[in-house]
Structure formats: structure tokens, C-alpha cells
Design an enzyme around this catalytic site. Structure first.
Site, short mmCIF file in Angstrom:
data_model
loop_
_atom_site.label_atom_id
_atom_site.label_comp_id
_atom_site.label_asym_id
_atom_site.label_seq_id
_atom_site.Cartn_x
_atom_site.Cartn_y
_atom_site.Cartn_z
N ASP A 3 -5.07 -8.16 -11.14
CA ASP A 3 -5.39 -8.96 -12.32
C ASP A 3 -5.82 -10.36 -11.91
O ASP A 3 -5.55 -10.81 -10.79
CB ASP A 3 -4.19 -9.03 -13.27
N ASP A 24 -8.03 -15.17 -5.48
CA ASP A 24 -6.74 -14.70 -6.01
C ASP A 24 -6.91 -13.42 -6.82
O ASP A 24 -6.99 -13.47 -8.03
CB ASP A 24 -6.15 -15.81 -6.89
N HIS A 35 -2.11 -7.44 -6.11
CA HIS A 35 -2.32 -7.40 -7.56
C HIS A 35 -3.81 -7.47 -7.85
O HIS A 35 -4.58 -8.08 -7.11
CB HIS A 35 -1.55 -8.52 -8.27
N GLU A 44 0.56 -9.57 -12.39
CA GLU A 44 1.30 -10.45 -11.47
C GLU A 44 1.28 -11.88 -12.00
O GLU A 44 2.27 -12.60 -11.87
CB GLU A 44 0.65 -10.39 -10.08
N GLU A 45 0.16 -12.25 -12.60
CA GLU A 45 -0.02 -13.64 -13.05
C GLU A 45 0.94 -14.02 -14.17
O GLU A 45 1.11 -15.20 -14.46
CB GLU A 45 -1.47 -13.86 -13.49
#
Length: 336
Positions: free
Chosen positions: A48, A79, A46, A109-110
Site C-alpha cells: 500500500d 515506500d 507492504h 501498513e501505513e
């Protein structure tokens, strides 16, 4: 995403991309040529990040990508830009050497793996044989995580003047009763590998003024599930005070057996414990139920979402080395 795709595609016109880069939750799936029926090794990343939080908490510019004492500092460094970079190196190596590979890029994703959900059909059609999700694990191989069920629970009351509360019905008090009951009665569960389910009362809102009996109230509860999501949802909806329950995030738990031949052949022995957070692997595990998925990437998980988030460059180098060895072995296995 466009930068990542162009990096892999440079000089490789045979690489194909299926994507929705202009949609509300962008995603892309890149694949190279492979013989029909040949499984691909996939990396799912991901792109984001979470917000920076208070800028005064940072020692360096959150998006400066500065290197200090061998560490890359910035929001998303751990991350999961570090894992993304290592995956790009591995995918580029696979494309250059003709190893069947796929790169899955996702967004949001978050907030519930929304990009992965959009990419699910393309991932399912890509003949994937194994998936690495390069989230931060300090380069340890982890075999899964608990699911996530975020519920907004609302109660309804009847407004009245604050001086005559007996003429109304207070929605905040009703919600308080439900929350207190949940502390004792929620149907929690345990799993041999995933451990125990948990719940956290994250936010509570309600009412409009001190001198008005609250006509509405709600809370958001974060459940980390071990395949007990339906039971938890049923519990909340069955409470007499509850007017509505909305699932904001509903992702299943993920677990891959350590006995799987591909997992057993990885250069790092798998850890016995799951990671504490959820990943896009929850979506891929649903659309690809027979495909092994591991969580394995550079960076210390303790720095995720924190101020001065940072990852050591040596961690990234180690991940690149591991991933390339897995790519090489994958290619060898497919040519036998």
C-alpha cells in the site's frame, strides 16, 4: 499482490501460497519446499501507499512510474515499491536455487500494519529464521524502530447557549487543560538503542457552532514509544477530564541485537541508530520474538510520503545485489 505472487510462481509449481486476498486487509505468505525444521529467510513487504496529496505539488504523474535522470518517480517508488522489487528478485533467486525462503506481502501498513497482523499466524508457522523488511534506508542495515501508539482522547461537556456559558461545561476547554498538562507530565522514557519516546498532537476537533458551548471534543496523539506504551495509556485514561481513550494504532518497539550471528554476517555493517518510522517488523517481532528482524532497503527515507517521491535505479540494483548475496549465504549455511 497477485502480480508479485505470479512473478515468483512462474515455472515453480512447488511454491505454496497461504493468503487472504479478498479480506479487508489482504495479505499473502509464499514459501518454497524445505526440509522439515529448516529455517527460511523471509522478506516482508507492504504494497500500500499513502495518498498523493495535492496533485499540483507533483512535477510528474504520481502513478506514472516515469523514469527521469536514472530515477523512478511516483507515489510509493521509495515506500516501498523499490524494496518490493529487490525482494522479488531475491526471492525468485532463492526459489530457483532451492534456498529456503518466504515472501510476506501485506496491506494497510501505513495505517497500523493491519495486513501484517492478519498474516501473523502464517508467518509464525513458516519456520522463519531471519527477516528483512526492505523499507527505505538508503541500503543501510537498521536494527529496529520505536513503537507507535496513536490515541484518540475525548472529553465530554454540557451544551448551552454561547451567551450563557456558565450554564454549560465546555469540552474543548477541558481538553485544552489535559493537553497543557500533558506537555509537562507525560511519562516519557528513554532506551539505550531506541532513544527517547516522543509525542505529537496531530489533530484536535470539537464543538458544533460558535454560539454553542461545546459538548464534545477530541484529539489524536501520536506517541512513538520505547516500551512505555502502557504507562502513556494509563496517564491519559487517569486524567479527570477525559471521558474515553481509544487506541487507533498500538505497535510495539522493535530491536535486534547487532551481536546476533546472522546480523554480524550481513554484507553491510548495521547502523547504531533506529529508523524513525514504524514498520511491519513490529508485528513480526511480536509473533517471532526469537527471530532477528532488520530494516534494510533501497531509497532515501527523506522522499517517503513527499511529492515527487523517487528512487534511483542504482539504489535498487545495489539492494538486489546485497539481497542475493544474503540468499546465497543462507543457502550455504543450511547445507553445512
Amino acid at each position: 499482490m497477485e502480480l508479485c505472487l505470479s512473478t515468483v510462481r512462474r515455472g515453480q509449481p512447488s511454491v505454496r501460497v497461504e493468503s487472504d486476498l479478498a479480506g479487508p486487509h489482504p495479505w499473502a505468505v509464499l514459501t518454497n519446499d524445505a526440509a522439515p525444521g529448516t529455517p527460511r529467510l523471509a522478506f516482508c513487504c507492504h504494497v500500500d501507499t499513502v495518498p498523493t496529496g495535492p496533485l499540483q505539488s507533483w512535477s510528474y504523474a504520481p502513478f506514472g512510474a516515469e523514469i527521469h535522470d536514472g530515477r523512478l518517480v511516483g507515489r510509493g517508488a521509495t515506500d516501498m515499491k523499490a524494496g518490493l522489487v529487490a525482494a522479488l528478485a531475491a526471492v525468485g533467486h532463492a526459489v530457483d536455487t532451492g534456498v529456503p525462503v518466504a515472501l510476506i506481502l501485506t496491506s494497510d501498513e501505513e495505517v497500523g500494519s493491519l495486513g501484517a497482523q492478519g498474516a501473523g499466524h502464517a508467518a509464525a508457522a513458516a519456520d522463519l529464521g531471519a527477516v528483512i523488511v526492505p523499507e527505505a534506508t538508503a541500503n543501510r542495515v537498521n536494527l529496529g524502530h520505536r513503537g507507535a501508539l496513536w490515541l484518540r482522547v475525548a472529553t465530554a461537556g454540557v451544551a448551552a447557549h454561547g451567551s450563557t456559558p456558565h450554564l454549560g461545561r465546555n469540552a474543548i476547554l477541558a481538553l485544552t487543560d489535559v493537553i497543557q498538562r500533558a506537555r509537562a507530565e507525560l511519562p516519557q522514557a528513554t532506551h539505550t538503542h531506541l532513544g527517547s519516546s516522543t509525542w505529537n498532537l496531530g489533530t484536535v476537533t470539537g464543538g458544533s457552532a460558535p454560539n454553542i458551548v461545546a459538548a464534545d471534543a477530541s484529539c489524536v496523539v501520536d506517541h512513538r514509544t520505547v516500551r512505555n506504551g502502557p504507562e502513556l495509556l494509563q496517564w491519559w485514561t487517569s486524567q479527570p477530564e477525559v471521558a474515553s481513550v481509544d487506541a487507533l494504532i498500538d505497535l510495539p518497539a522493535l530491536w535486534t541485537s547487532a551481536d546476533h550471528p546472522w546480523v554480524a554476517g550481513l554484507p553491510v555493517a548495521p547502523a547504531a541508530d533506529p529508523v524513525s518510522y514504524f514498520t511491519d517488523g513490529a508485528v513480526l517481532g511480536t509473533v517471532l520474538p526469537d527471530v532477528p528482524v532488520v530494516i534494510w532497503g533501497p531509497g532515501d527515507p527523506a522522499t517517503m510520503h513527499a511529492a515527487d517521491e523517487a528512487v534511483s535505479l542504482s539504489d535498487i540494483d545495489t539492494a538486489v545485489e546485497y539481497y542475493r548475496s544474503v540468499v546465497t549465504r543462507w543457502g550455504d549455511d543450511q547445507t553445512r
